[in-house]
Design an enzyme around this catalytic site. Structure first.
Site, PDB file in Angstrom:
ATOM      1  N   SER A  93     -27.852  64.535 111.788  1.00 60.02           N
ATOM      2  CA  SER A  93     -28.390  63.197 111.542  1.00 60.02           C
ATOM      3  C   SER A  93     -29.678  63.001 112.318  1.00 60.02           C
ATOM      4  CB  SER A  93     -27.377  62.120 111.929  1.00 60.02           C
ATOM      5  OG  SER A  93     -27.157  62.128 113.315  1.00 60.02           O
ATOM      6  N   CYS A  94     -30.521  62.135 111.778  1.00 65.07           N
ATOM      7  CA  CYS A  94     -31.790  61.805 112.407  1.00 65.07           C
ATOM      8  C   CYS A  94     -32.056  60.326 112.141  1.00 65.07           C
ATOM      9  CB  CYS A  94     -32.902  62.683 111.843  1.00 65.07           C
ATOM     10  SG  CYS A  94     -34.522  62.287 112.519  1.00 65.07           S
ATOM     11  N   ILE A  95     -31.839  59.511 113.090  1.00 65.00           N
ATOM     12  CA  ILE A  95     -32.013  58.063 113.045  1.00 65.00           C
ATOM     13  C   ILE A  95     -31.217  57.440 111.901  1.00 65.00           C
ATOM     14  CG2 ILE A  95     -33.651  56.144 113.018  1.00 65.00           C
ATOM     15  CD1 ILE A  95     -35.713  58.071 114.201  1.00 65.00           C
TER      16      ILE A  95
END
Length: 122
Positions: free
Chosen positions: A59-61
């Protein structure tokens, strides 16, 4: 009401209008706010083709980055009903699914399940 809230609501209404103009029905969203995190995550994992279909989750933000064995097992409409804003195909078997702040929760849940499965196998 803040400007960002106004823009968010406007873009959501614009998307609904464009979809209706194109003859596409927008799926009704399920209220996931009353679900436990575990229940929500399990529902999403099912719509991603099950844990056995998943190779990598990151995940990224706001985005959940997913690599799968079989992309045809992904149920995009159900993922939208569970709150995904958009699904972007970035490779043959890779997707980025915009889930907002729940992306990190999904990654954490997947890693926990994966670790439990690996411990049972050893």
């Amino acid at each position: 009401m803040k400007n960002t809230e106004k823009r968010g609501r406007f873009s959501e209404l614009l998307k609904i209008f464009i979809d209706k103009f194109r003859g596409k029905e927008t799926p009704k969203k399920i209220d996931t706010s009353k679900m436990s995190e575990e229940c929500f995550c399990n529902l999403v994992l099912v719509e991603l083709g099950g844990i056995e279909n998943l190779l990598v989750i990151d995940s990224c933000i706001t985005r959940l980055r997913v690599e799968v064995k079989d992309i045809s097992k992904i149920n995009s409409e159900k993922l939208q009903t569970l709150g995904s804003e958009e699904i972007i195909k970035v490779g043959e078997n890779r997707l980025q699914i915009i889930f907002g702040e729940k992306a990190a929760v999904l990654e954490k849940h997947y890693n926990k399940l994966k670790k439990e499965i690996e411990e049972k196998l050893n």
